[in-house]
Design a protein around this motif. Sequence first.
Motif, short mmCIF file in Angstrom:
data_model
loop_
_atom_site.label_atom_id
_atom_site.label_comp_id
_atom_site.label_asym_id
_atom_site.label_seq_id
_atom_site.Cartn_x
_atom_site.Cartn_y
_atom_site.Cartn_z
N MET A 29 0.81 -1.11 -0.05
CA MET A 29 0.21 0.05 0.10
C MET A 29 0.93 1.21 -0.01
SD MET A 29 -3.24 0.84 0.32
CE MET A 29 -4.47 1.57 1.25
N HIS A 30 1.91 1.16 0.93
CA HIS A 30 2.73 2.43 0.85
C HIS A 30 3.44 2.72 -0.44
CE1 HIS A 30 2.46 3.77 4.99
NE2 HIS A 30 2.64 2.28 5.34
N LYS A 31 3.83 1.43 -1.06
CA LYS A 31 4.65 1.65 -2.49
C LYS A 31 3.68 2.28 -3.38
CE LYS A 31 7.90 0.24 -5.49
NZ LYS A 31 7.75 1.51 -6.46
N LYS A 32 2.54 1.60 -3.22
CA LYS A 32 1.54 2.22 -4.56
C LYS A 32 1.08 3.54 -4.40
CE LYS A 32 0.16 -1.72 -6.85
NZ LYS A 32 0.31 -1.63 -8.26
N MET A 33 1.01 4.09 -2.91
CA MET A 33 0.85 5.42 -2.70
C MET A 33 2.13 6.33 -3.06
SD MET A 33 -1.11 5.27 1.04
CE MET A 33 -1.16 6.94 1.41
N GLU A 34 3.19 5.91 -2.76
CA GLU A 34 4.37 6.72 -3.45
C GLU A 34 4.58 6.72 -4.65
OE1 GLU A 34 9.06 5.75 -3.35
OE2 GLU A 34 7.94 5.38 -1.30
N ASP A 35 4.00 5.49 -5.57
CA ASP A 35 4.20 5.62 -6.99
C ASP A 35 3.29 6.55 -7.47
OD1 ASP A 35 6.09 3.64 -6.82
OD2 ASP A 35 4.76 1.84 -7.35
N LEU A 36 2.06 6.73 -6.99
CA LEU A 36 1.03 7.73 -7.30
C LEU A 36 1.12 9.15 -6.98
CD1 LEU A 36 -2.14 5.35 -6.68
CD2 LEU A 36 -1.02 5.98 -9.31
N GLY A 37 1.89 9.09 -5.99
CA GLY A 37 2.53 10.60 -5.70
C GLY A 37 1.37 11.07 -4.64
N VAL A 38 0.88 10.07 -4.07
CA VAL A 38 -0.17 10.31 -2.90
C VAL A 38 0.61 10.62 -1.41
CG1 VAL A 38 -2.03 9.51 -1.55
CG2 VAL A 38 -2.06 9.08 -3.83
N PRO A 39 0.16 11.63 -0.73
CA PRO A 39 0.81 11.93 0.56
C PRO A 39 0.46 10.98 1.46
CG PRO A 39 -1.03 13.64 0.15
CD PRO A 39 -0.78 12.79 -0.97
N PRO A 40 1.40 10.54 2.54
CA PRO A 40 1.11 9.75 3.66
C PRO A 40 -0.14 9.98 4.23
CG PRO A 40 3.49 10.30 3.55
CD PRO A 40 2.70 11.11 2.63
N VAL A 41 -0.88 9.24 4.69
CA VAL A 41 -2.13 9.23 5.65
C VAL A 41 -1.96 10.36 6.41
CG1 VAL A 41 -3.85 8.30 6.89
CG2 VAL A 41 -3.15 7.02 4.96
N ARG A 42 -1.02 10.26 7.35
CA ARG A 42 -0.77 11.30 8.39
C ARG A 42 -0.54 12.67 7.98
NH1 ARG A 42 0.01 11.90 13.91
NH2 ARG A 42 0.05 9.63 14.08
N GLU A 43 0.29 12.71 6.85
CA GLU A 43 0.51 14.30 6.25
C GLU A 43 -1.02 14.42 5.59
OE1 GLU A 43 2.83 15.78 2.40
OE2 GLU A 43 3.49 14.32 3.48
N TYR A 44 -1.76 13.71 5.05
CA TYR A 44 -2.82 13.93 4.30
C TYR A 44 -4.08 14.59 5.56
CZ TYR A 44 -6.86 13.73 1.07
OH TYR A 44 -7.98 14.02 0.23
N LEU A 45 -4.07 13.89 6.52
CA LEU A 45 -4.84 14.24 7.60
C LEU A 45 -4.41 15.62 8.05
CD1 LEU A 45 -5.19 10.94 9.28
CD2 LEU A 45 -7.10 12.30 7.88
N GLU A 46 -3.30 15.81 8.16
CA GLU A 46 -2.78 17.18 8.68
C GLU A 46 -3.19 18.25 7.62
OE1 GLU A 46 1.45 16.28 9.61
OE2 GLU A 46 1.02 15.55 11.52
N MET A 47 -3.09 17.96 6.26
CA MET A 47 -3.33 18.85 5.24
C MET A 47 -4.85 19.41 5.72
SD MET A 47 -1.30 17.01 2.18
CE MET A 47 -2.45 18.02 0.69
N LEU A 48 -5.72 18.39 5.94
CA LEU A 48 -7.09 18.65 6.04
C LEU A 48 -7.40 19.47 7.17
CD1 LEU A 48 -8.61 14.79 5.28
CD2 LEU A 48 -9.01 17.09 3.73
#
Length: 73
Positions: A5-24
């Motif tokens: 899952m982490h690899k797929k997210m990295e490949d897609l340029g999706v921020p890590p969950v914690r970073e995404y939640l902080e952005m929200l």
Amino acid sequence: ATALMHKKMEDLGVPPVREYLEMLSDAGAHMYACKMSVDMMELTEEDFIPGVESIVTAGDFMDMTEGAQIIFI
């Protein structure tokens, strides 16, 4: 599975969950933890990022957000 899952997210340029939640949170989103999940995973409020406002039941959440735009993550 987690590594994949982490690899797929990295490949897609999706921020890590914690970073995404902080952005929200920084953008002003209201975030709540699910009481059932909290109880099942034996979590406490201290386990969540500061942006999580409280732990609520599904019924309470639906009452609180009637007519609001809701995004589930």
